[in-house]
Design a protein around this motif. Sequence first.
Motif, mmCIF file in Angstrom:
data_model
loop_
_atom_site.group_PDB
_atom_site.id
_atom_site.type_symbol
_atom_site.label_atom_id
_atom_site.label_comp_id
_atom_site.label_asym_id
_atom_site.label_seq_id
_atom_site.Cartn_x
_atom_site.Cartn_y
_atom_site.Cartn_z
ATOM 1 N N THR A 21 3.306 -7.131 11.409
ATOM 2 C CA THR A 21 2.942 -6.361 10.226
ATOM 3 C C THR A 21 3.989 -6.753 9.374
ATOM 4 O O THR A 21 3.724 -6.677 7.941
ATOM 5 N N TYR A 22 5.131 -7.017 9.885
ATOM 6 C CA TYR A 22 6.308 -7.427 8.696
ATOM 7 C C TYR A 22 6.863 -8.757 9.106
ATOM 8 O O TYR A 22 6.500 -9.198 10.176
ATOM 9 N N ASN A 23 7.676 -9.215 8.384
ATOM 10 C CA ASN A 23 8.380 -10.480 8.626
ATOM 11 C C ASN A 23 9.382 -10.462 9.490
ATOM 12 O O ASN A 23 10.044 -9.624 9.649
ATOM 13 N N ARG A 66 15.612 -5.041 9.304
ATOM 14 C CA ARG A 66 15.262 -3.755 8.122
ATOM 15 C C ARG A 66 14.137 -4.010 7.288
ATOM 16 O O ARG A 66 13.639 -4.978 6.936
ATOM 17 N N TYR A 67 13.619 -2.776 7.099
ATOM 18 C CA TYR A 67 12.120 -2.818 6.191
ATOM 19 C C TYR A 67 12.519 -3.168 4.881
ATOM 20 O O TYR A 67 13.592 -3.083 4.342
ATOM 21 N N PRO A 68 11.794 -3.878 4.318
ATOM 22 C CA PRO A 68 11.940 -4.490 2.828
ATOM 23 C C PRO A 68 12.538 -3.430 2.002
ATOM 24 O O PRO A 68 13.406 -3.867 1.060
ATOM 25 N N ASP A 69 12.109 -2.100 2.057
ATOM 26 C CA ASP A 69 12.670 -1.306 1.001
ATOM 27 C C ASP A 69 13.689 -0.307 1.952
ATOM 28 O O ASP A 69 13.968 0.579 1.414
ATOM 29 N N GLY A 70 14.069 -0.671 2.996
ATOM 30 C CA GLY A 70 14.888 0.030 3.949
ATOM 31 C C GLY A 70 16.203 -0.044 3.414
ATOM 32 O O GLY A 70 16.876 -1.007 2.833
ATOM 33 N N GLU A 71 16.967 1.261 3.732
ATOM 34 C CA GLU A 71 18.583 1.228 3.267
ATOM 35 C C GLU A 71 19.553 0.895 4.428
ATOM 36 O O GLU A 71 20.630 0.971 4.432
ATOM 37 N N PHE A 72 18.730 0.961 5.562
ATOM 38 C CA PHE A 72 19.566 0.682 6.797
ATOM 39 C C PHE A 72 18.569 -0.274 7.917
ATOM 40 O O PHE A 72 17.732 -0.175 7.683
ATOM 41 N N ASP A 73 19.358 -0.646 8.940
ATOM 42 C CA ASP A 73 18.665 -1.551 9.953
ATOM 43 C C ASP A 73 17.850 -0.570 10.953
ATOM 44 O O ASP A 73 18.429 0.250 11.304
ATOM 45 N N ALA A 74 16.449 -0.800 10.919
ATOM 46 C CA ALA A 74 15.831 0.116 11.765
ATOM 47 C C ALA A 74 15.965 -0.408 13.282
ATOM 48 O O ALA A 74 15.700 0.597 13.992
ATOM 49 N N LEU A 75 16.225 -1.667 13.468
ATOM 50 C CA LEU A 75 16.479 -2.156 14.823
ATOM 51 C C LEU A 75 17.788 -3.103 14.844
ATOM 52 O O LEU A 75 17.919 -3.848 13.613
ATOM 53 N N THR A 82 12.242 10.528 17.957
ATOM 54 C CA THR A 82 11.437 10.139 16.874
ATOM 55 C C THR A 82 12.558 9.395 15.827
ATOM 56 O O THR A 82 13.740 10.110 15.790
ATOM 57 N N GLY A 83 12.018 8.202 15.412
ATOM 58 C CA GLY A 83 12.793 7.662 14.530
ATOM 59 C C GLY A 83 13.720 6.733 15.271
ATOM 60 O O GLY A 83 14.544 5.894 14.402
ATOM 61 N N SER A 84 13.499 6.445 16.367
ATOM 62 C CA SER A 84 14.425 5.618 17.020
ATOM 63 C C SER A 84 14.126 4.190 16.958
ATOM 64 O O SER A 84 15.041 3.240 17.249
ATOM 65 N N GLY A 85 12.680 3.816 16.361
ATOM 66 C CA GLY A 85 12.616 2.525 16.322
ATOM 67 C C GLY A 85 11.441 1.964 17.130
ATOM 68 O O GLY A 85 11.154 0.891 17.128
ATOM 69 N N LYS A 86 10.687 2.715 17.800
ATOM 70 C CA LYS A 86 9.576 2.589 18.627
ATOM 71 C C LYS A 86 8.388 1.652 18.310
ATOM 72 O O LYS A 86 8.092 0.977 18.429
ATOM 73 N N THR A 87 8.196 2.480 17.183
ATOM 74 C CA THR A 87 6.823 1.917 16.227
ATOM 75 C C THR A 87 7.144 0.582 15.498
ATOM 76 O O THR A 87 6.566 -0.374 15.438
ATOM 77 N N THR A 88 8.542 0.336 15.137
ATOM 78 C CA THR A 88 9.132 -0.651 14.494
ATOM 79 C C THR A 88 9.016 -1.760 15.419
ATOM 80 O O THR A 88 8.430 -3.001 15.260
ATOM 81 N N ILE A 89 9.372 -1.732 16.715
ATOM 82 C CA ILE A 89 9.137 -2.763 17.669
ATOM 83 C C ILE A 89 7.581 -2.976 17.857
ATOM 84 O O ILE A 89 7.551 -4.365 17.598
ATOM 85 N N TYR A 123 0.982 -1.130 -0.141
ATOM 86 C CA TYR A 123 -0.135 -0.090 -0.017
ATOM 87 C C TYR A 123 0.869 1.333 0.143
ATOM 88 O O TYR A 123 0.269 2.432 -0.220
ATOM 89 N N GLN A 124 2.057 1.100 0.685
ATOM 90 C CA GLN A 124 2.928 2.055 0.473
ATOM 91 C C GLN A 124 3.261 2.741 -1.214
ATOM 92 O O GLN A 124 3.487 3.595 -1.610
ATOM 93 N N VAL A 125 3.449 1.390 -1.882
ATOM 94 C CA VAL A 125 3.884 1.460 -3.197
ATOM 95 C C VAL A 125 2.563 1.994 -4.151
ATOM 96 O O VAL A 125 2.760 2.768 -4.876
#
Length: 590
Positions: free
Chosen positions: A396-398, A354-363, A382-389, A118-120
């Motif tokens: 939501t992701y593998n 790392r998000y499927p389209d990410g360029e770096f490790d989010a966690l 902000t952007g530290s990875g809280k929502t990713t956790i 849905y992002q794409v």
Amino acid sequence: MIFGKHINRYYLKYGPRLLLGAVALVLVDYVQLIMPELYRMLVNGLNTGEVLYKGATVPFTMDFLLDKLCLPIVYIIVVMIIGRFLWRVCFFGAAIKVETDIRIRMFDHCKDLSREYYQVNKVGNLMSLFTNDLDTIQECFGDGMLMLFDALFLGALAFSKMLRMDLVLTSLTLIPLTMLLLLGVFMGKTMMKKWEVRQQAFSNLSDFAQEAFSGYAVVKAFVKELVQLKDFRKLNIENEDTNVSYVRTSTMLHVFITLLVETVICVILGYGGYLVYRGRFDAGQLVEYIAYFTSVVWPVMAVAMLIEKSARGKASMNRITELLEAKIDVQDRAEARDVDAIRGKIEFRDLTFRYPDGEFDALEHVSFTIEAGESVGIVGKTGSGKTTIVDLILRTYNVPDGTLFVDDRDVNDISIRSLREGCAYVPQDNFLFSDTIANNINFAYDELDQTAVENAAKLADVHGNVSEFKDRYKTILGERGVTVSGGQKQRISIARALMKNAPILILDDSVSAVDTDTEKVILENLRNTRQGKTTILIAHRISTIESLDKIVFVEDGRVIAVGSHESLLSTCPAYARMVELQRLEDEAKE
Ligand code: ADP
């Protein structure tokens, strides 16, 4: 006609219905071709006073006119009316069913697609697949069947009758008709490409309009209406250009068709007139021949149109196929099993993500444990990875194997459905449906329990607000809940999650839009009602989470420290610095 993996099944599924339509169509075509013979008898009867009827010459009397010409015409008309009604119902009815069925399949597939998809693929583009492209499929399926059968049967029958009347004349008419066919095939390819471009332009336009309407508040606040209008105009003109280009080619095709058909009429009138002059044909036969030819024009045109329609249908089907075959990234492994009751223990073991389209490790190398029943705050910039956790807890992701455990079981061994059923979630954007407040709060359940809804609303401290609305809990929220304030939206969203009463509750920055007093009330209510159940609170303000059992402090995708507020204050200088900074900010605000 359109074919393809996703459409062929319907020819089989609606086989009997399509067959009935085809029989009705063939019957109509057959009786339609009796008419030219009647024309011949009428013209010859009027000219000479005699007609050739069943091999014998008989006088053309009033009784003959009524019994042998008028009455059969009435029968033919009745058969044609019934037959046309029947094939329309069969072909077009099946086409509507096909459209409905594909729409359901598309929606069903959409529900399993990942957030990445849905992002794409934006909403406007998806909406045009569900409207424009599906309409085209429907049109191609119904009209395609009609054109195919008509071209095959009416064309073949009329041709055989023409051939029987005169071989040379019919051969002459075949030349322009073959050219017509070749033209249709050649232009069909061009038109398919143009149709694809046209559909894409329309999708871009829908995307833009959808975003502009959703973000109208931002547009207005930044006084960007004119810029938006300009951009919209540009897309609209692009859309217009692609339409004009398509219509131009289509018009050219129709002009050529008309030209070639008129050429054939000229040939028939010229050579046919010559045959009458030579006595090979009589006037009635020429009229009969012309009538057969006019019957053959439609099937030949149908072939050309069929090519055009199939081209359009194929282009739309390709776009729909892309959606239907879009890979479902996040799904259960074969070994995943349902869990009856989740207790609520969550453990991260050296998880790097790392998000499927990410360029770096989010966690990076995240390890910490939340015991069942604990209330835990996740805090960080902000952007530290809280929502990713929390996204990973909700699958939501593998997630890599052996890195995330719920109740000591690898999440990959638990079915996504049962895992999510064990969680209640308040997302950051607090999305609400265009429905009543009661139905929004009761979202987790099928049956509405008004008392439970009101209790949940009280716990989320929104009951007072709702009671002030004229329709109270029956108040319908506008699209994305525009009729309520940001804070009210947040609290309705919290009430929705509390109503689920799940073993794991996750609130992602969910009390940011409420005032400090309301926040205190909600936190107190959470403490009381969530006894023994896991509660995870993502927050920016330390005050929101300082009294929780445990705090997970995140920085740049790494967990820096885990512990109570007091212990972190003494053991984690970065945390202590953040607390101090927020204290100074609060003091400055006062
Ligand atoms: P927080 O919740 O702490 O503000 P997030 O967990 O949302 O932070 O984001 C962590 C990092 O991952 C950020 O650098 C962000 O840009 C990145 N990120 C978030 N979502 C995506 C995504 N869907 N694709 C790629 N990168 C993402």
